[in-house]
Design a protein around this motif. Structure first.
Motif, PDB file in Angstrom:
ATOM      1  N   SER A 109       0.818  -1.220   0.000  1.00 14.17           N
ATOM      2  CA  SER A 109       0.000   0.000   0.000  1.00 14.17           C
ATOM      3  C   SER A 109       0.848   1.265   0.000  1.00 14.17           C
ATOM      4  O   SER A 109       0.398   2.326  -0.419  1.00 14.17           O
ATOM      5  CB  SER A 109      -0.934   0.029   1.212  1.00 14.17           C
ATOM      6  OG  SER A 109      -0.200   0.316   2.398  1.00 14.17           O
TER       7      SER A 109
ATOM      8  N   SER B  25      -2.139   2.658   9.090  1.00 14.55           N
ATOM      9  CA  SER B  25      -2.692   3.771   8.314  1.00 14.55           C
ATOM     10  C   SER B  25      -2.952   3.273   6.897  1.00 14.55           C
ATOM     11  O   SER B  25      -2.545   2.171   6.537  1.00 14.55           O
ATOM     12  CB  SER B  25      -1.717   4.959   8.296  1.00 14.55           C
ATOM     13  OG  SER B  25      -0.565   4.661   7.547  1.00 14.55           O
ATOM     14  N   LYS B  26      -3.651   4.068   6.122  1.00 17.55           N
ATOM     15  CA  LYS B  26      -3.888   3.671   4.738  1.00 17.55           C
ATOM     16  C   LYS B  26      -3.952   4.915   3.860  1.00 17.55           C
ATOM     17  O   LYS B  26      -4.231   6.012   4.343  1.00 17.55           O
ATOM     18  CB  LYS B  26      -5.147   2.836   4.605  1.00 17.55           C
ATOM     19  CG  LYS B  26      -6.423   3.477   5.075  1.00 17.55           C
ATOM     20  CD  LYS B  26      -7.567   2.496   4.954  1.00 17.55           C
ATOM     21  CE  LYS B  26      -8.853   3.133   5.473  1.00 17.55           C
ATOM     22  NZ  LYS B  26      -9.971   2.226   5.352  1.00 17.55           N
ATOM     23  N   PRO B  27      -3.688   4.730   2.569  1.00 17.38           N
ATOM     24  CA  PRO B  27      -3.773   5.871   1.654  1.00 17.38           C
ATOM     25  C   PRO B  27      -5.208   6.402   1.610  1.00 17.38           C
ATOM     26  O   PRO B  27      -6.156   5.649   1.790  1.00 17.38           O
ATOM     27  CB  PRO B  27      -3.382   5.285   0.297  1.00 17.38           C
ATOM     28  CG  PRO B  27      -2.677   4.007   0.597  1.00 17.38           C
ATOM     29  CD  PRO B  27      -3.248   3.515   1.891  1.00 17.38           C
ATOM     30  N   ARG B  28      -5.325   7.705   1.372  1.00 19.25           N
ATOM     31  CA  ARG B  28      -6.663   8.295   1.248  1.00 19.25           C
ATOM     32  C   ARG B  28      -6.836   8.835  -0.168  1.00 19.25           C
ATOM     33  O   ARG B  28      -5.865   9.097  -0.874  1.00 19.25           O
ATOM     34  CB  ARG B  28      -6.878   9.392   2.284  1.00 19.25           C
ATOM     35  CG  ARG B  28      -5.951  10.572   2.172  1.00 19.25           C
ATOM     36  CD  ARG B  28      -6.200  11.599   3.302  1.00 19.25           C
ATOM     37  NE  ARG B  28      -5.143  12.587   3.334  1.00 19.25           N
ATOM     38  CZ  ARG B  28      -5.156  13.735   2.653  1.00 19.25           C
ATOM     39  NH1 ARG B  28      -6.179  14.023   1.870  1.00 19.25           N
ATOM     40  NH2 ARG B  28      -4.141  14.578   2.735  1.00 19.25           N
ATOM     41  N   THR B  29      -8.072   8.982  -0.576  1.00 16.25           N
ATOM     42  CA  THR B  29      -8.377   9.498  -1.905  1.00 16.25           C
ATOM     43  C   THR B  29      -7.901  10.937  -2.024  1.00 16.25           C
ATOM     44  O   THR B  29      -8.116  11.739  -1.119  1.00 16.25           O
ATOM     45  CB  THR B  29      -9.898   9.420  -2.166  1.00 16.25           C
ATOM     46  OG1 THR B  29     -10.305   8.059  -2.034  1.00 16.25           O
ATOM     47  CG2 THR B  29     -10.248   9.920  -3.554  1.00 16.25           C
ATOM     48  N   CYS B  30      -7.268  11.256  -3.112  1.00 15.51           N
ATOM     49  CA  CYS B  30      -6.764  12.609  -3.347  1.00 15.51           C
ATOM     50  C   CYS B  30      -7.941  13.580  -3.456  1.00 15.51           C
ATOM     51  O   CYS B  30      -8.839  13.364  -4.284  1.00 15.51           O
ATOM     52  CB  CYS B  30      -5.925  12.647  -4.623  1.00 15.51           C
ATOM     53  SG  CYS B  30      -5.359  14.289  -5.073  1.00 15.51           S
ATOM     54  N   PRO B  31      -7.960  14.635  -2.646  1.00 18.53           N
ATOM     55  CA  PRO B  31      -9.074  15.584  -2.710  1.00 18.53           C
ATOM     56  C   PRO B  31      -9.052  16.458  -3.967  1.00 18.53           C
ATOM     57  O   PRO B  31     -10.086  16.935  -4.412  1.00 18.53           O
ATOM     58  CB  PRO B  31      -8.900  16.438  -1.451  1.00 18.53           C
ATOM     59  CG  PRO B  31      -7.447  16.330  -1.120  1.00 18.53           C
ATOM     60  CD  PRO B  31      -7.010  14.973  -1.591  1.00 18.53           C
TER      61      PRO B  31
ATOM     62  N   GLY C  39      -9.540  11.011  -6.856  1.00 24.45           N
ATOM     63  CA  GLY C  39      -9.070   9.650  -7.030  1.00 24.45           C
ATOM     64  C   GLY C  39      -8.829   9.245  -8.474  1.00 24.45           C
ATOM     65  O   GLY C  39      -8.412   8.123  -8.745  1.00 24.45           O
TER      66      GLY C  39
ATOM     67  N   CYS D 207      -1.342  14.438  -6.259  1.00 22.48           N
ATOM     68  CA  CYS D 207      -1.038  13.013  -6.046  1.00 22.48           C
ATOM     69  C   CYS D 207      -0.099  12.442  -7.101  1.00 22.48           C
ATOM     70  O   CYS D 207       0.240  11.264  -7.042  1.00 22.48           O
ATOM     71  CB  CYS D 207      -2.326  12.202  -6.005  1.00 22.48           C
ATOM     72  SG  CYS D 207      -3.204  12.146  -7.589  1.00 22.48           S
TER      73      CYS D 207
ATOM     74  N   THR E 252      -4.233   8.787  -5.003  1.00 22.52           N
ATOM     75  CA  THR E 252      -4.228   8.652  -3.547  1.00 22.52           C
ATOM     76  C   THR E 252      -3.125   9.508  -2.924  1.00 22.52           C
ATOM     77  O   THR E 252      -2.141   9.846  -3.574  1.00 22.52           O
ATOM     78  CB  THR E 252      -4.010   7.190  -3.105  1.00 22.52           C
ATOM     79  OG1 THR E 252      -2.772   6.727  -3.630  1.00 22.52           O
ATOM     80  CG2 THR E 252      -5.139   6.285  -3.571  1.00 22.52           C
TER      81      THR E 252
ATOM     82  N   ASP F 151      -0.327   9.861   3.778  1.00 17.75           N
ATOM     83  CA  ASP F 151       0.084  10.806   4.823  1.00 17.75           C
ATOM     84  C   ASP F 151       1.258  10.288   5.642  1.00 17.75           C
ATOM     85  O   ASP F 151       2.112  11.062   6.058  1.00 17.75           O
ATOM     86  CB  ASP F 151      -1.103  11.117   5.757  1.00 17.75           C
ATOM     87  CG  ASP F 151      -2.211  11.870   5.034  1.00 17.75           C
ATOM     88  OD1 ASP F 151      -1.897  12.805   4.264  1.00 17.75           O
ATOM     89  OD2 ASP F 151      -3.393  11.501   5.220  1.00 17.75           O
TER      90      ASP F 151
END
Length: 154
Positions: free
Chosen positions: A77, A83-89, A93, A114, A119, A122
Motif C-alpha cells: 500500500s 494507516s492507509k492511503p486516502r483518496t486525493c481531494p 481519485g 497526487c 491517492t 500521509d
C-alpha cells in the motif's frame, strides 16, 4: 493493398496483450500512463558462463537476480502499518485534473497533488518509503539443455 498506407506510411508495431492497445492509444493522445498490473514482470536477462562439458551434456545452474517485490511491511500500500492511503481531494481519485481553456476546450493533465496515483499517503512506510515495492534477490534453478550453442537464450 488495404491498411494504414494512406496515413503517411505508419510503420509502428504493437507488441503486448490485446487489451494493452487501448492503454497505448490513450497514452498517444495524452492519457494517463498505464499502471503496471500486479503479477506481471519483465524478462530477466542474465549472462551465464558454462564449461564446454556442461554445454555438451546439459546441467542445472543456480541463478540469482534482483527483482522488485511487494513490500511486506505495508503489503504494497505504501502506507505505514495502521494507516492507509486516502483518496486525493484535488482529483477525486482519478489521478487527473480537468481545466477549461478558452471556455470550450478541456485540458486533462496529471494531478499535481497526487502525481497521477489518485491517492495521498500521509504516513509513508519506512521500509519502502511509500512506493509499496522493495528490491530483493531471487534464486532460480535453470535447466541448461544438452548441446546448446553459444549465445543460446532460455
Amino acid at each position: 493493398d488495404a491498411g494504414f498506407g494512406g496515413f503517411g506510411g505508419f510503420q509502428g508495431g504493437f507488441q503486448g496483450a490485446p487489451d494493452d492497445i487501448f492503454e497505448e492509444l490513450a497514452n498517444m493522445f495524452g492519457g494517463r500512463q498505464a499502471q503496471s498490473r500486479r503479477g506481471e514482470g519483465k524478462d530477466v536477462n542474465i549472462s551465464l558462463n558454462i564449461s564446454f562439458m556442461d554445454a555438451a551434456k546439459g546441467c542445472t545452474k543456480s541463478v540469482t537476480y534482483d527483482v522488485m517485490d511487494t513490500c511486506v511491511t505495508c503489503d504494497g500500500s505504501g502506507a505505514q502499518p495502521g494507516s492507509k492511503p486516502r483518496t486525493c481531494p484535488a482529483c477525486g481519485g482519478t489521478g487527473e485534473t480537468v481545466n477549461r481553456a478558452m471556455g470550450v476546450f478541456q485540458v486533462r493533465s496529471v494531478c499535481g497533488t497526487c502525481r497521477g496515483t489518485g491517492t495521498i499517503i500521509d504516513r509513508p512506510c519506512t521500509t519502502c518509503k511509500g512506493s509499496g515495492r522493495v528490491r530483493s534477490q531471487k534464486t532460480t534453478e535453470v535447466q541448461i539443455p544438452a548441446g546448446i550453442s553459444e549465445e543460446f537464450r532460455l
